[in-house]
Design an enzyme around this catalytic site. Sequence first.
Site, mmCIF file in Angstrom:
data_model
loop_
_atom_site.group_PDB
_atom_site.id
_atom_site.type_symbol
_atom_site.label_atom_id
_atom_site.label_comp_id
_atom_site.label_asym_id
_atom_site.label_seq_id
_atom_site.Cartn_x
_atom_site.Cartn_y
_atom_site.Cartn_z
ATOM 1 C CG ASP A 1 -5.826 -3.439 -2.376
ATOM 2 O OD1 ASP A 1 -5.476 -3.052 -1.242
ATOM 3 O OD2 ASP A 1 -6.163 -4.612 -2.608
ATOM 4 C CE LYS B 1 -10.007 3.782 7.258
ATOM 5 N NZ LYS B 1 -10.472 2.440 6.862
ATOM 6 C CG ASP C 1 -8.549 0.047 9.838
ATOM 7 O OD1 ASP C 1 -9.332 0.980 10.029
ATOM 8 O OD2 ASP C 1 -8.936 -1.116 9.624
ATOM 9 N N GLY D 1 0.764 -1.243 0.000
ATOM 10 C CA GLY D 1 0.000 0.000 0.000
ATOM 11 C C GLY D 1 0.792 1.290 0.000
ATOM 12 C CG PHE E 1 -12.502 0.373 2.300
ATOM 13 C CD1 PHE E 1 -11.655 -0.489 2.986
ATOM 14 C CD2 PHE E 1 -12.392 0.448 0.912
ATOM 15 C CE1 PHE E 1 -10.721 -1.270 2.314
ATOM 16 C CE2 PHE E 1 -11.470 -0.330 0.230
ATOM 17 C CZ PHE E 1 -10.629 -1.182 0.928
HETATM 18 P P1 5GP Z 1 -4.309 -2.241 10.795
HETATM 19 O O1 5GP Z 1 -3.370 -3.309 11.279
HETATM 20 O O2 5GP Z 1 -3.907 -0.853 11.211
HETATM 21 O O3 5GP Z 1 -5.738 -2.546 11.147
HETATM 22 O O4 5GP Z 1 -4.329 -2.381 9.232
HETATM 23 C C1 5GP Z 1 -3.492 -1.740 8.411
HETATM 24 C C2 5GP Z 1 -3.631 -2.259 6.988
HETATM 25 O O5 5GP Z 1 -5.002 -2.553 6.633
HETATM 26 C C3 5GP Z 1 -3.166 -1.188 6.027
HETATM 27 O O6 5GP Z 1 -1.783 -1.263 5.813
HETATM 28 C C4 5GP Z 1 -4.009 -1.481 4.800
HETATM 29 O O7 5GP Z 1 -3.363 -2.437 4.007
HETATM 30 C C5 5GP Z 1 -5.292 -2.081 5.336
HETATM 31 N N1 5GP Z 1 -6.378 -1.053 5.410
HETATM 32 C C6 5GP Z 1 -6.885 -0.514 6.530
HETATM 33 N N2 5GP Z 1 -7.845 0.397 6.251
HETATM 34 C C7 5GP Z 1 -7.930 0.451 4.906
HETATM 35 C C8 5GP Z 1 -8.746 1.223 3.992
HETATM 36 O O8 5GP Z 1 -9.589 2.061 4.356
HETATM 37 N N3 5GP Z 1 -8.537 1.004 2.671
HETATM 38 C C9 5GP Z 1 -7.635 0.098 2.212
HETATM 39 N N4 5GP Z 1 -7.517 -0.017 0.892
HETATM 40 N N5 5GP Z 1 -6.850 -0.642 3.034
HETATM 41 C C10 5GP Z 1 -6.998 -0.474 4.370
#
Ligand code: 5GP
Length: 179
Positions: free
Chosen positions: A162, A134, A106, A48, A155
């Site tokens: 993606d 977020k 996230d 990403g 999202f």
């Molecule tokens: P976390 O471990 O912080 O929950 O997740 C991080 C990963 O989840 C990010 O590196 C990304 O790949 C994916 N992700 C989290 N939120 C989004 C979003 O709104 N859109 C997209 N495309 N990927 C997300």
Amino acid sequence: MAIIKVKDLEFEPYLTRENIKAQIERIAAQINKDYEGKRPLFVAILNGSFMFAADLFKEVSIDAEICFIKLASYKGTKSTGQVITAIGLDQDIHDRHVIIIEDIVDTGKTLNEFLPQLMHQQPASLALAVLLHKPEATQYPIAINYLGFTIPNKFVLGYGLDYDGLGRNIPEIYQLKEQ
Ligand code: 5GP
């Protein structure tokens, strides 16, 4: 910018190229100041963050290095839970000033598990540059040193991010439309 459809979902415009560029320039200016003479090593987390990493690194004018890693998670034992490993981290980060580049935080779970592992290798310092955060979704404490945007818990897609493999090539950031 208009509403776009990717697979089964509709997305509406959220952040323009200009919005993104302005934040990246601000972050880079701060990094140029904070890391002058320190030769930081940027570690960009694929997939990403590739676009953010490229645009940010172009604005870095001090001596700096960059490498790219992928994180893979697998189920560990009951006590270790989910284990996250870095693929492709061939640089020695011991005594280096490391700046992690991540697209989005996230829940914070990924970095919350990965950063302590990096700390074991005893970098001189460890900082986090994140394009999108977020806070409403974040369940694990993550200290972000350089942040582009605080965004709502919706999202997002585009600029490297993606939806089921698609949308990474869109130069702007779109948000999931209430369907
Ligand atoms: P976390 O471990 O912080 O929950 O997740 C991080 C990963 O989840 C990010 O590196 C990304 O790949 C994916 N992700 C989290 N939120 C989004 C979003 O709104 N859109 C997209 N495309 N990927 C997300």
